[in-house]
Design a protein around this motif. Structure first.
Motif, PDB file in Angstrom:
ATOM      1  N   THR A 157       1.000  -1.201  -0.001  1.00 20.94           N
ATOM      2  CA  THR A 157       0.222   0.495  -0.225  1.00 20.94           C
ATOM      3  C   THR A 157       0.822   1.083  -0.033  1.00 20.94           C
ATOM      4  O   THR A 157       0.730   2.333  -0.294  1.00 20.94           O
TER       5      THR A 157
ATOM      6  N   ARG B 225       3.495   1.126  -1.940  1.00 14.72           N
ATOM      7  CA  ARG B 225       4.305   1.403  -3.250  1.00 14.72           C
ATOM      8  C   ARG B 225       3.742   1.664  -4.197  1.00 14.72           C
ATOM      9  O   ARG B 225       3.448   2.306  -5.726  1.00 14.72           O
ATOM     10  N   TRP B 226       2.016   0.972  -3.843  1.00 22.69           N
ATOM     11  CA  TRP B 226       0.564   1.299  -5.102  1.00 22.69           C
ATOM     12  C   TRP B 226      -0.328   1.352  -4.213  1.00 22.69           C
ATOM     13  O   TRP B 226      -1.341   0.784  -3.016  1.00 22.69           O
TER      14      TRP B 226
ATOM     15  N   ALA C 287      -1.439  -0.521 -13.160  1.00 22.89           N
ATOM     16  CA  ALA C 287      -1.031  -0.065 -14.064  1.00 22.89           C
ATOM     17  C   ALA C 287       0.909  -0.522 -13.466  1.00 22.89           C
ATOM     18  O   ALA C 287       1.337  -0.656 -14.273  1.00 22.89           O
ATOM     19  N   ALA C 288       0.740  -1.371 -12.112  1.00 19.30           N
ATOM     20  CA  ALA C 288       2.418  -1.921 -11.509  1.00 19.30           C
ATOM     21  C   ALA C 288       3.176  -3.101 -12.936  1.00 19.30           C
ATOM     22  O   ALA C 288       2.263  -3.351 -13.414  1.00 19.30           O
TER      23      ALA C 288
ATOM     24  N   GLY D  60      -5.589   2.226  -8.528  1.00 15.53           N
ATOM     25  CA  GLY D  60      -5.705   2.258  -9.925  1.00 15.53           C
ATOM     26  C   GLY D  60      -3.310   2.364 -10.228  1.00 15.53           C
ATOM     27  O   GLY D  60      -3.113   1.874 -11.303  1.00 15.53           O
ATOM     28  N   ASP D  61      -2.534   2.137  -8.693  1.00 16.93           N
ATOM     29  CA  ASP D  61      -1.548   2.515  -9.031  1.00 16.93           C
ATOM     30  C   ASP D  61      -1.188   1.065  -8.707  1.00 16.93           C
ATOM     31  O   ASP D  61      -0.402   0.578 -10.091  1.00 16.93           O
ATOM     32  N   LEU D  62      -2.062  -0.343  -8.566  1.00 18.20           N
ATOM     33  CA  LEU D  62      -0.921  -1.127  -8.489  1.00 18.20           C
ATOM     34  C   LEU D  62      -1.627  -2.499 -10.094  1.00 18.20           C
ATOM     35  O   LEU D  62      -1.472  -2.727 -11.030  1.00 18.20           O
TER      36      LEU D  62
ATOM     37  N   THR E 204      -3.809   3.244  -4.695  1.00 16.23           N
ATOM     38  CA  THR E 204      -4.806   3.088  -5.467  1.00 16.23           C
ATOM     39  C   THR E 204      -4.673   1.183  -5.919  1.00 16.23           C
ATOM     40  O   THR E 204      -3.663   1.118  -5.911  1.00 16.23           O
TER      41      THR E 204
END
Length: 355
Positions: free
Chosen positions: A66, A68-69, A77-78, A73-75, A71
């Motif tokens: 949480t 590093r990512w 796009a990982a 959306g962040d996850l 949201t």
């Protein structure tokens, strides 16, 4: 099974009053009375991580993910390899693959928001009946019943159910549903799980501290230590294999990405043979490169859900221009042993004095 003397309303009130004082402080939880709803993303993340895993093991992983990512959306796009690397060591790696799939579906089909609907949650990748109920109740305060191992134990003791698990799950679910309230269902779900985790523990339950002490039929009858009953597990078979750990003269390591499907799918690992049952001959051993492979003393021992594994480890120093039949070299500075799943890291640890 015995009927309870106390009505559900009294049981719920007693449990929630206990929870308001004794709720566990967990990084993904909003404490009772905070006046805000939990973040569905954090609830989902924690529930996926907690499958087949303990709270103590999950806390650091949850913090790293949480941070590093932060949201969904962040996850979404990982990079797959980054997520699999961060998950390494937590086990049950299909969860990590489904984590990415689910995040991407939430972004693509739900505008980056988890749906506040049990059926829609259940349709997402990697979300089964328990996880859907947990997210619906905890994140959205919808009346859905959670049934994990802690709740099973509480229900079996509260009602003195002697039917063995896993066959008793439908009976225990029906009992749990009769107690799930219309008000504060999310707090109730967390309260009954906390009760099992901290008071109604598998061994030596602290019955004197339990808010359901009086109506608990197993306590009255003295059967609590024996419940829930479980069908005896089958003996796990043992499988064997070989792992080839190759290090190039420039410090690069020879690794491969395992197939997406199957055990340890999508994870980094050492090239090796298939794993076969004891008594079966290993397939023809074909090292990933022509070299002088030395067999190390000792072996890797690891236990998966359905079998024990014994791995022989062979090591070789490889020249810069050594051709390889499969796998790829990862530069010394780019290689993190922590990105390996536990069994592969055990093989690496065995080689520390070999190069």
């Amino acid at each position: 099974m015995r009927d309870l003397a106390s009505p559900p309303e009294e049981l719920n009130a007693a449990l929630l009053a206990w929870y308001d004082v004794h709720a566990r402080k967990l990084p993904w939880r909003v404490p009772p009375g905070a006046g805000v709803r939990p973040d569905p993303y954090r609830v989902w993340m924690s529930e996926v991580m907690l499958q087949q895993t303990t709270v103590a093991a999950v806390k650091d992983y949850f913090h790293r993910f949480t941070t590093r990512w932060p949201t969904v959306g962040d996850l979404a796009a990982a990079e797959d390899a980054d997520v699999m690397g961060e998950w390494a060591g937590l086990g049950y790696y299909a969860r990590a693959r489904n984590l990415l799939k689910c995040a991407r579906v939430v972004v693509a089909d739900h505008g980056g928001r988890f749906p506040a609907d049990h059926a829609a949650l259940l349709a997402l990748p990697g979300i089964g009946p328990y996880t859907a109920a947990a997210i619906a109740s905890i994140a959205f305060d919808l009346r859905h019943t959670v049934l994990d191992g802690n709740v099973e134990r509480v229900m079996a003791r509260l009602h003195d159910v002697h039917s063995p698990l896993p066959g008793a799950k439908p009976e225990l679910m029906a009992l749990a549903e009769t107690l799930t309230p219309d008000t504060r269902p999310g707090d109730y779900a967390q309260a009954v799980m906390d009760l099992g985790a901290t008071i109604c523990t598998p061994k030596s339950p602290a019955c004197g501290l339990c808010p359901w002490r009086a109506p608990c039929q197993a306590r009255v009858l003295g059967t609590a230590p024996d419940l829930p009953r479980k069908t005896p597990k089958k003996t796990k078979p043992t499988r064997h294999g070989i792992a080839f750990v190759g290090c190039r003269t420039d410090g690069a390591w020879l690794l491969e990405t395992r197939p997406e499907t199957g055990l340890l799918g999508g994870m980094l690992g050492w090239p090796g043979t298939p794993w076969v049952d004891s008594g079966d001959a290993l397939p023809q051993v074909t090292p990933p490169a022509e070299a002088d492979w030395d067999t190390l003393n000792g072996e890797v021992r690891h236990t998966f859900t359905h079998f024990h594994l014994r791995l022989e480890v062979r090591v070789a120093q490889l020249d810069i221009d050594t051709p390889v039949s499969h796998g790829q070299f990862i530069a010394k500075d780019d290689f993190r042993p922590s990105d390996l799943p536990t069994v592969m890291r055990k093989a690496f640890d065995l080689t520390r004095n070999a190069f």
